[in-house]
Design an enzyme around this catalytic site. Structure first.
Site, mmCIF file in Angstrom:
data_model
loop_
_atom_site.group_PDB
_atom_site.id
_atom_site.type_symbol
_atom_site.label_atom_id
_atom_site.label_comp_id
_atom_site.label_asym_id
_atom_site.label_seq_id
_atom_site.Cartn_x
_atom_site.Cartn_y
_atom_site.Cartn_z
ATOM 1 N N LYS A 1 6.316 7.345 -6.048
ATOM 2 C CA LYS A 1 5.455 8.218 -5.157
ATOM 3 C C LYS A 1 4.094 9.403 -5.928
ATOM 4 O O LYS A 1 3.839 9.377 -5.305
ATOM 5 C CB LYS A 1 6.815 8.679 -4.732
HETATM 6 C C1 LIG Z 1 9.609 4.613 -1.475
HETATM 7 C C2 LIG Z 1 10.512 3.818 -2.209
HETATM 8 C C3 LIG Z 1 9.829 2.469 -2.072
HETATM 9 C C4 LIG Z 1 9.292 1.866 -0.469
HETATM 10 O O1 LIG Z 1 8.143 2.363 -0.364
HETATM 11 P P1 LIG Z 1 7.647 1.876 0.973
HETATM 12 O O2 LIG Z 1 6.211 2.298 1.048
HETATM 13 O O3 LIG Z 1 8.072 3.016 1.555
HETATM 14 O O4 LIG Z 1 7.747 0.749 1.254
HETATM 15 C C5 LIG Z 1 11.025 1.408 -2.894
HETATM 16 N N1 LIG Z 1 11.022 1.629 -4.088
HETATM 17 C C6 LIG Z 1 11.786 3.087 -4.447
HETATM 18 C C7 LIG Z 1 12.332 3.959 -5.582
HETATM 19 C C8 LIG Z 1 11.603 4.447 -3.572
HETATM 20 O O5 LIG Z 1 10.766 4.972 -3.784
#
Ligand SMILES: *Cc1c(COP(=O)(O)O)cnc(C)c1O
Length: 462
Positions: free
Chosen positions: A112
């Site tokens: 993120k």
């Molecule tokens: C947010 C997240 C996901 C999922 O990603 P999306 O874009 O919501 O599909 C998977 N793994 C981790 C560690 C995350 O923080």
């Protein structure tokens, strides 16, 4: 470059407006009117360039005249300077033909950060220029919230409120949200699930009086600028394995469908991606929908991969919009049906989806087993989300096409699950080693729109 809503009713916006707004006023999500294309010759040139330069070349066409080239380069440089490694998104070989794209070297140890740090820099630039103030409200299953708080803490023109499900995020995630001392940071623990938090945020955006009163801005994965930032590492990783001359596939641990949809954008831009594989945990609505055509949310069952504990996958709406030939009316209709509990994807749209995506689910025992196996076979400690990815990738790999699994978080973000599976407790990297000693600041709130709106108004002086 203009941005249009997946429900076809909201006015088209430019990049800056779409970024500051997040959710469209008709409830839809913004997408560029046309997706720009990169030629094979342009992609070849990415080989050996710094991550930041590839980021500039991939994202530049989508930004329009919001930033000059010089401004945009400056924004990108500041975005990634806090990452622990200069490659930013290093690619590591896990097994023959199987690679791990490490996306956890940012300040909060999850992918993120790639998008959120960029949004933080872009918001700051844009708001300074206009003299405006915004109130950012986001829902999180753990990682988005910590990444958002890290990106916006201490910025002058921004207040940031993060709603997370009380008792359902890992301790590291909670502490990353509750320990920053800046007064513009507000961590709200909601009595409910992630889907409740997400629904509350959507309701705030649909409450136009409130939305305008506090100048609401959204940075959830529905924000187009976040998807855009994530397109970049599909290019850098594929090129380092021989694209555009060689096809590659990706397996993506998926919840809200933002990360994998960025892969779809890369593919549409001209990157030769063979398959995009959706890997879900036991909360498998996406896998069920892609296999049967029926999108039917049922209750969330908490898992050891909490960032994927989702039954309403927001960005899937963008994939539907594409699969329905960009028919906003059809998408709006599906979303109306969903309010009554379920919708069924048309035959044509199902075929369009299956040209791009595969899917599989991994349950809790399999996840623990996979963490243990990768430690044994590859000497790699994986976070549970990533392990779901590698497990699925192994079943979907075809000879001759390299498979890249996105490693979405650092194992130290989920130490209990990793320790349970391997007996090893992954240590936090040095820059956050004192996280467990810092004092916390959390506000408990009910699953109640009016209560939360009042609290936000009060704290922002509205
Ligand atoms: C947010 C997240 C996901 C999922 O990603 P999306 O874009 O919501 O599909 C998977 N793994 C981790 C560690 C995350 O923080």
């Amino acid at each position: 470059m203009r941005y249009i809503s997946t429900r076809g009713q909201a006015p088209a916006l430019n990049f800056e407006e779409a970024m500051l707004t997040g959710l469209a006023r008709d409830g839809g999500l913004y997408l560029p009117e046309t997706i720009s294309h990169l030629s094979a010759a342009e992609i070849v040139e990415f080989e050996g360039l710094p991550y930041e330069e590839v980021a500039f070349r991939v994202m530049r066409p989508f930004v329009g005249d919001t930033f000059t080239d010089e401004e945009f380069r400056g924004i990108i440089a500041r975005t990634y300077e806090g990452f622990a490694v200069s490659a930013r998104a290093p690619l590591k070989q896990l097994a023959p033909g199987h690679f791990l794209l490490e996306l956890f070297h940012g300040p909060t140890l999850a992918f993120k950060d790639f998008a959120m740090q960029l949004i933080g820099q872009m918001f700051e630039f844009s708001l300074k220029r206009s003299g405006k103030r915004v109130c950012i409200v986001g829902a999180t299953s753990g990682d988005t919230g910590s990444a958002a708080i890290e990106a916006f803490r201490g910025l002058e023109a921004v207040d940031v409120f993060i709603l997370y499900p009380h008792g359902r995020v890992s301790e590291v995630q909670r502490r990353q949200m509750s320990t920053p001392e800046e007064a513009n940071v507000h961590a709200l623990a909601v009595d409910g699930h992630f889907d409740d938090c997400q629904a509350l945020v959507k309701d705030m955006f649909n409450d136009f009086e409130f939305r305008d009163a506090v100048s609401l801005a959204g940075v959830n994965s529905i924000n187009w600028a976040r998807v855009l930032a994530q397109v970049v590492y599909y290019f850098t990783s594929a090129v380092s394995l021989g694209a555009p001359h060689r096809k590659v596939s990706f397996t993506v641990p998926t919840g809200n469908f933002g990360d994998i949809f960025a892969g779809y954008i890369a593919r549409t831009m001209g990157l030769p991606i063979e398959r995009l594989v959706v890997a879900t945990n036991q909360n498998d609505i996406l896998h069920r929908c892609l296999s049967s055509g029926e999108y039917r949310p049922d209750g969330v069952i908490p898992s050891i991969s909490p960032s994927m504990d989702i039954q309403v996958s927001s960005n899937f709406e963008r994939a539907l919009f594409e699969a329905y030939g960009r028919d906003g009316k059809a998408v709006a209709q599906l979303m109306d049906e969903l309010k009554a509990g379920v919708f069924t994807v048309s035959q044509g749209a199902r075929e369009a989806l299956s040209e791009v995506y595969d899917s599989a689910r991994v349950d809790e025992d399999e996840t623990r087993g996979e963490i243990a196996r990768q430690m044994r076979d590859a000497a790699e400690l994986l976070c549970p989300h990533t392990a779901i990815g590698t497990k699925v990738a192994d079943t979907q790999r075809v000879p001759g096409t390299p498979m890249i699994t996105l490693a979405t978080a650092h194992p130290a973000k989920f130490p209990d699950a990793v320790e349970e599976a391997t007996g090893l407790r992954p240590p936090l990297p040095p820059h956050m080693a004192d996280l467990y000693e810092r004092s916390e600041r959390i506000t408990r709130v009910g699953n109640d729109l009016a209560e939360i709106e009042n609290l936000i108004k009060k704290r922002t002086g509205n």
